[in-house]
Design a protein around this motif. Structure first.
Motif, PDB file in Angstrom:
ATOM      1  N   ALA A  48     -16.944 -55.164  54.645  1.00  0.00           N
ATOM      2  CA  ALA A  48     -17.855 -54.357  54.201  1.00  0.00           C
ATOM      3  C   ALA A  48     -17.611 -52.711  54.388  1.00  0.00           C
ATOM      4  N   PRO A  49     -17.545 -52.233  53.139  1.00  0.00           N
ATOM      5  CA  PRO A  49     -17.265 -50.653  53.271  1.00  0.00           C
ATOM      6  C   PRO A  49     -18.661 -49.963  53.905  1.00  0.00           C
ATOM      7  N   PRO A  50     -18.313 -48.644  54.557  1.00  0.00           N
ATOM      8  CA  PRO A  50     -19.568 -48.054  55.077  1.00  0.00           C
ATOM      9  C   PRO A  50     -20.922 -47.652  53.969  1.00  0.00           C
ATOM     10  N   GLU A  51     -21.750 -47.267  54.531  1.00  0.00           N
ATOM     11  CA  GLU A  51     -22.735 -46.969  53.621  1.00  0.00           C
ATOM     12  C   GLU A  51     -22.579 -45.458  53.379  1.00  0.00           C
ATOM     13  N   ASP A  52     -23.229 -44.959  52.111  1.00  0.00           N
ATOM     14  CA  ASP A  52     -22.987 -43.495  51.832  1.00  0.00           C
ATOM     15  C   ASP A  52     -23.491 -42.611  52.921  1.00  0.00           C
ATOM     16  N   ALA A  64     -14.864 -50.852  45.113  1.00  0.00           N
ATOM     17  CA  ALA A  64     -15.948 -50.363  45.942  1.00  0.00           C
ATOM     18  C   ALA A  64     -16.256 -48.970  45.353  1.00  0.00           C
ATOM     19  N   GLU A  65     -17.600 -48.496  45.812  1.00  0.00           N
ATOM     20  CA  GLU A  65     -17.903 -47.106  45.666  1.00  0.00           C
ATOM     21  C   GLU A  65     -18.359 -46.579  46.737  1.00  0.00           C
ATOM     22  N   LEU A  66     -17.851 -45.365  47.069  1.00  0.00           N
ATOM     23  CA  LEU A  66     -18.314 -44.555  48.228  1.00  0.00           C
ATOM     24  C   LEU A  66     -18.537 -43.258  48.071  1.00  0.00           C
ATOM     25  N   GLU A  67     -19.727 -42.739  48.437  1.00  0.00           N
ATOM     26  CA  GLU A  67     -20.084 -41.397  48.182  1.00  0.00           C
ATOM     27  C   GLU A  67     -20.417 -40.631  49.703  1.00  0.00           C
ATOM     28  N   GLY A  68     -19.837 -39.543  49.876  1.00  0.00           N
ATOM     29  CA  GLY A  68     -20.260 -38.708  50.951  1.00  0.00           C
ATOM     30  C   GLY A  68     -19.841 -39.218  52.290  1.00  0.00           C
ATOM     31  N   VAL A  69     -18.858 -40.181  52.289  1.00  0.00           N
ATOM     32  CA  VAL A  69     -18.266 -40.843  53.393  1.00  0.00           C
ATOM     33  C   VAL A  69     -17.122 -39.792  54.185  1.00  0.00           C
ATOM     34  N   LEU A  88      -7.486 -51.235  48.127  1.00  0.00           N
ATOM     35  CA  LEU A  88      -8.312 -50.459  47.453  1.00  0.00           C
ATOM     36  C   LEU A  88      -8.355 -50.003  45.964  1.00  0.00           C
ATOM     37  N   GLU A  89      -7.620 -51.137  45.221  1.00  0.00           N
ATOM     38  CA  GLU A  89      -7.738 -50.905  43.875  1.00  0.00           C
ATOM     39  C   GLU A  89      -8.861 -50.719  43.120  1.00  0.00           C
ATOM     40  N   GLU A  90      -9.296 -49.908  42.097  1.00  0.00           N
ATOM     41  CA  GLU A  90     -10.416 -49.431  41.356  1.00  0.00           C
ATOM     42  C   GLU A  90     -11.346 -49.183  42.376  1.00  0.00           C
ATOM     43  N   LEU A  91     -10.946 -48.490  43.642  1.00  0.00           N
ATOM     44  CA  LEU A  91     -11.949 -47.935  44.351  1.00  0.00           C
ATOM     45  C   LEU A  91     -12.646 -46.499  43.661  1.00  0.00           C
ATOM     46  N   VAL A  92     -13.738 -46.222  43.948  1.00  0.00           N
ATOM     47  CA  VAL A  92     -14.339 -44.991  43.306  1.00  0.00           C
ATOM     48  C   VAL A  92     -14.945 -44.266  44.622  1.00  0.00           C
ATOM     49  N   THR A  93     -14.459 -42.896  44.797  1.00  0.00           N
ATOM     50  CA  THR A  93     -15.038 -42.146  45.800  1.00  0.00           C
ATOM     51  C   THR A  93     -15.678 -40.979  45.154  1.00  0.00           C
ATOM     52  N   ARG A  94     -16.752 -40.428  45.591  1.00  0.00           N
ATOM     53  CA  ARG A  94     -17.328 -39.020  45.306  1.00  0.00           C
ATOM     54  C   ARG A  94     -17.657 -38.269  46.406  1.00  0.00           C
ATOM     55  N   ARG A  95     -17.174 -37.063  46.823  1.00  0.00           N
ATOM     56  CA  ARG A  95     -17.188 -36.323  47.588  1.00  0.00           C
ATOM     57  C   ARG A  95     -16.983 -36.758  49.083  1.00  0.00           C
ATOM     58  N   CYS A  96     -16.071 -37.608  49.144  1.00  0.00           N
ATOM     59  CA  CYS A  96     -15.805 -38.361  50.588  1.00  0.00           C
ATOM     60  C   CYS A  96     -14.797 -37.356  51.151  1.00  0.00           C
ATOM     61  N   VAL A 152      -0.821 -48.504  51.200  1.00  0.00           N
ATOM     62  CA  VAL A 152      -2.115 -48.938  50.677  1.00  0.00           C
ATOM     63  C   VAL A 152      -1.861 -48.885  49.423  1.00  0.00           C
ATOM     64  N   ARG A 153      -2.760 -49.860  48.609  1.00  0.00           N
ATOM     65  CA  ARG A 153      -2.710 -50.177  47.178  1.00  0.00           C
ATOM     66  C   ARG A 153      -3.959 -49.498  46.613  1.00  0.00           C
ATOM     67  N   LEU A 154      -3.892 -48.235  45.755  1.00  0.00           N
ATOM     68  CA  LEU A 154      -4.897 -47.327  45.260  1.00  0.00           C
ATOM     69  C   LEU A 154      -5.081 -47.622  43.804  1.00  0.00           C
ATOM     70  N   GLY A 155      -4.204 -48.485  43.092  1.00  0.00           N
ATOM     71  CA  GLY A 155      -4.045 -48.604  41.559  1.00  0.00           C
ATOM     72  C   GLY A 155      -5.408 -48.543  40.936  1.00  0.00           C
ATOM     73  N   GLY A 156      -5.585 -47.676  40.084  1.00  0.00           N
ATOM     74  CA  GLY A 156      -6.636 -47.653  39.323  1.00  0.00           C
ATOM     75  C   GLY A 156      -7.745 -46.844  39.860  1.00  0.00           C
ATOM     76  N   SER A 157      -7.812 -46.463  40.900  1.00  0.00           N
ATOM     77  CA  SER A 157      -8.716 -45.723  41.731  1.00  0.00           C
ATOM     78  C   SER A 157      -9.194 -44.519  40.956  1.00  0.00           C
ATOM     79  N   ARG A 158     -10.274 -44.158  41.226  1.00  0.00           N
ATOM     80  CA  ARG A 158     -10.884 -42.699  40.836  1.00  0.00           C
ATOM     81  C   ARG A 158     -11.611 -41.822  41.833  1.00  0.00           C
ATOM     82  N   HIS A 159     -11.260 -40.806  42.012  1.00  0.00           N
ATOM     83  CA  HIS A 159     -11.652 -39.763  43.092  1.00  0.00           C
ATOM     84  C   HIS A 159     -12.196 -38.544  42.605  1.00  0.00           C
TER      85      HIS A 159
END
Length: 222
Positions: free
Chosen positions: A21-25, A42-47, A59-67, A77-84
């Motif tokens: 499981a990914p860590p919490e925001d 997965a979506e990660l914010e402020g991690v 980590l395909e399709e991973l979404v990160t915001r302000r990490c 690592v596989r980050l295809g289609g991810s958005r940061h």
């Protein structure tokens, strides 16, 4: 208190895993081993990840915001289609990483290294790539206009047909860089070694043409 790698289900003793499981925001994680983790979509914010490993992670399709990824290793690592968005990858290693169709929006990648990484196609908007190691990278045809590449290492990189208008290339290393068809107009290129690369077919502006002439011994009248 920040969770430990063991509490997150990560650690070198665990061996292969299908999912952790990914860590919490807002979580801060230090020294964790997330090798082969599966965080598809997965979506990660402020991690904040400090000195963590993501070897061969999915980590395909991973979404990160302000990490923040600080000093992390992302080998294979596989980050295809991810958005940061607003995320920082500081002094990270992306050895042999698959970064196909990644969107970097307002990201900092300063000091990171990309040996053997697949970087195109990708979308980069208002990013800071200063001090990055992009030796031999294929960036051909990308829109990198207005972005910061101060002291980046483009040795043997392929920048053909790239849009680098208005970019900051101050002190960038361009030894044997392929640039045919690239657009450098308006780019800042202070202290660039103009003798290190071929300008045939490259679009430059008047200021750059003067810099090039002076680098080759011409006496340019004011």
């Amino acid at each position: 208190m920040a969770p430990t790698p063991r509490e997150l289900g990560a650690g070198p003793s665990m061996g292969p895993r299908a999912h952790v499981a990914p860590p919490e925001d807002g979580t801060e994680v230090e020294g964790a081993d997330f090798a082969r983790v599966d965080w598809w979509g997965a979506e990660l914010e402020g991690v904040t990840f400090t000195r963590c490993r993501f070897d061969d992670a999915s980590l395909e399709e991973l979404v990160t915001r302000r990490c923040v990824f600080d000093g992390c290793v992302l080998t294979g690592v596989r980050l295809g289609g991810s958005r940061h968005t607003g995320t920082a990858f500081l002094s990270c290693r992306f050895d042999r990483a698959r970064l196909i169709d990644v969107t970097w929006d307002g990201c900092k990648l300063t000091g990171s290294q990309f040996p053997g990484a697949q970087l195109r196609p990708m979308t980069a908007i208002d990013c800071d790539w200063s001090y990055t190691a992009l030796r031999g990278a294929d960036l051909s045809g990308l829109d990198l206009a207005g972005q910061r590449f101060r002291e980046a290492d483009f040795t043997d990189a392929d920048l053909r047909e790239c849009d680098l208008t208005g970019a900051n290339l101050d002190r960038a290393r361009l030894q044997s860089t392929k640039l045919r068809g690239a657009d450098l107009r308006g780019a800042s290129m202070d202290e660039v070694n103009w003798r290190a690369f071929e300008l045939t077919g490259v679009r430059i502006d008047l200021v750059q043409s003067v810099q090039f002439a002076r680098a080759h011994g011409a006496l340019v009248a004011d």
